[in-house]
Design a protein around this motif. Sequence first.
Motif, PDB file in Angstrom:
ATOM      1  N   GLY A 196      10.226  -0.691   6.951  1.00  0.00           N
ATOM      2  CA  GLY A 196      10.642  -0.397   5.935  1.00  0.00           C
ATOM      3  C   GLY A 196      10.484   1.162   5.274  1.00  0.00           C
ATOM      4  N   LYS A 197       9.804   1.770   6.238  1.00  0.00           N
ATOM      5  CA  LYS A 197       9.342   3.342   5.591  1.00  0.00           C
ATOM      6  C   LYS A 197      10.637   4.262   4.755  1.00  0.00           C
ATOM      7  N   THR A 198      11.731   4.113   5.384  1.00  0.00           N
ATOM      8  CA  THR A 198      12.808   4.917   4.663  1.00  0.00           C
ATOM      9  C   THR A 198      13.274   4.156   3.645  1.00  0.00           C
ATOM     10  N   ASP A 227       4.361  -5.503   9.481  1.00  0.00           N
ATOM     11  CA  ASP A 227       5.141  -5.013   8.408  1.00  0.00           C
ATOM     12  C   ASP A 227       6.633  -4.876   8.830  1.00  0.00           C
ATOM     13  N   VAL A 228       7.049  -5.331   9.935  1.00  0.00           N
ATOM     14  CA  VAL A 228       8.365  -5.441  10.266  1.00  0.00           C
ATOM     15  C   VAL A 228       9.161  -6.234   9.453  1.00  0.00           C
ATOM     16  N   TYR A 262       0.667  -1.163   0.007  1.00  0.00           N
ATOM     17  CA  TYR A 262       0.147   0.057   0.092  1.00  0.00           C
ATOM     18  C   TYR A 262       0.966   1.334  -0.227  1.00  0.00           C
ATOM     19  N   TYR A 263       1.788   1.091   0.703  1.00  0.00           N
ATOM     20  CA  TYR A 263       2.894   2.539   0.999  1.00  0.00           C
ATOM     21  C   TYR A 263       3.287   2.715  -0.385  1.00  0.00           C
ATOM     22  N   VAL A 268       3.341  12.150   0.502  1.00  0.00           N
ATOM     23  CA  VAL A 268       3.069  11.046   1.262  1.00  0.00           C
ATOM     24  C   VAL A 268       3.637  10.673   2.560  1.00  0.00           C
ATOM     25  N   PHE A 269       2.878  10.503   3.652  1.00  0.00           N
ATOM     26  CA  PHE A 269       3.519  10.419   4.937  1.00  0.00           C
ATOM     27  C   PHE A 269       3.301   8.632   5.284  1.00  0.00           C
ATOM     28  N   GLY A 270       4.439   8.336   5.530  1.00  0.00           N
ATOM     29  CA  GLY A 270       4.805   7.069   6.000  1.00  0.00           C
ATOM     30  C   GLY A 270       5.001   6.836   7.565  1.00  0.00           C
TER      31      GLY A 270
END
Length: 343
Positions: A144-146, A303-304, A124-125, A135-137
């Motif tokens: 895995g945001k960055t 999601d980790v 989705y991200y 977009v804000f994660g």
Amino acid sequence: MTDEHAAVRRQVSLPSGPKIQALFGRNDEHIRMVEDCLHVRLVARDGRLIISGPEQQVGIAEKVIGELTRLLEGGRDIGSHDVKLALRHIAREEDETFRMIQDDVIEVSPKKRPVRPKSLGQQYYIDAIRRHDIVFGIGPAGTGKTYLAMAMAVSAHLKRQMSRIILTRPAVEAGERLGFLPGTLYEKIHPYLRPLYDALYDMLETERVNRLIEMGVIEIAPLAFMRGRTLNDAFIILDEAQNTTSEQMKMFLTRLGFSSKVVITGDITQVDLPPGKTSGLIEVRSVLQDVKGIEFVYLGQEDVVRHELVQQIIRAYEERQTRSLSSEDLKRHGEDTETAQGD
């Protein structure tokens, strides 16, 4: 005994050659994961895999092995996280979701492995970054945001969709006071920006990264350096945004120029700002939640993609926070009741 718990045996064909070892994993790690999760037994014999156990569980194991074999036959490498993902989604009868996640790919360099999402939240991200300009994660460590934002930035540059990549983060110490740091300005700020360099070097060759930085195509700088600028034709990533103040967040968001894309990442449970300072990332959720063209994506413990203990650590802290909030609510309710009785 119900039918779904009746013991059955089924056989599935194994891939040929080295793909068998890839399917089984190092020291049969993947096979043991399937056995432990589904309470079945897997035995390889004469080029076939015999699966025995409760009928429903055997059916899930058969599908999991089939999906993993499909990935290997398609030239994919698989790891323990792929096995966990298959077990999770196929047990929930979400076979198509698993295939959708596995089939997505972010090309970052011909000499490096492509980057792929490893959970539905990450999928989705990535889709949100493709569709929206801002977009804000938001989520805990290890989701895995960055890394995924960096992969999308590198991919966009390679496809000539963006001419520049700008990476920034606030220079805030994580609960420590380091005092005076000797050296040049670069040497003072470099430790704060190291995670961004690490992600870059993981996706591109070292020489190429250094050359792009020298040319100014990739710029890595503290957030304070963004003031007064207009950023056109750029992919901009603000990392550790939970440590921005309200003023810094507004300043950064208003830097957006034409043909640019912004991704802001952060973990609102790990704010390192001084007491009394409001986190810009926490505040912006209510300020911009109804603005079209801006998307908020929330990632969670599922999601980790780090060590499995990280998921358990995050879960333990979340449970503690929930208990703490519940205790505060009960205490407040008691105080309100006493006040009402006194009146």
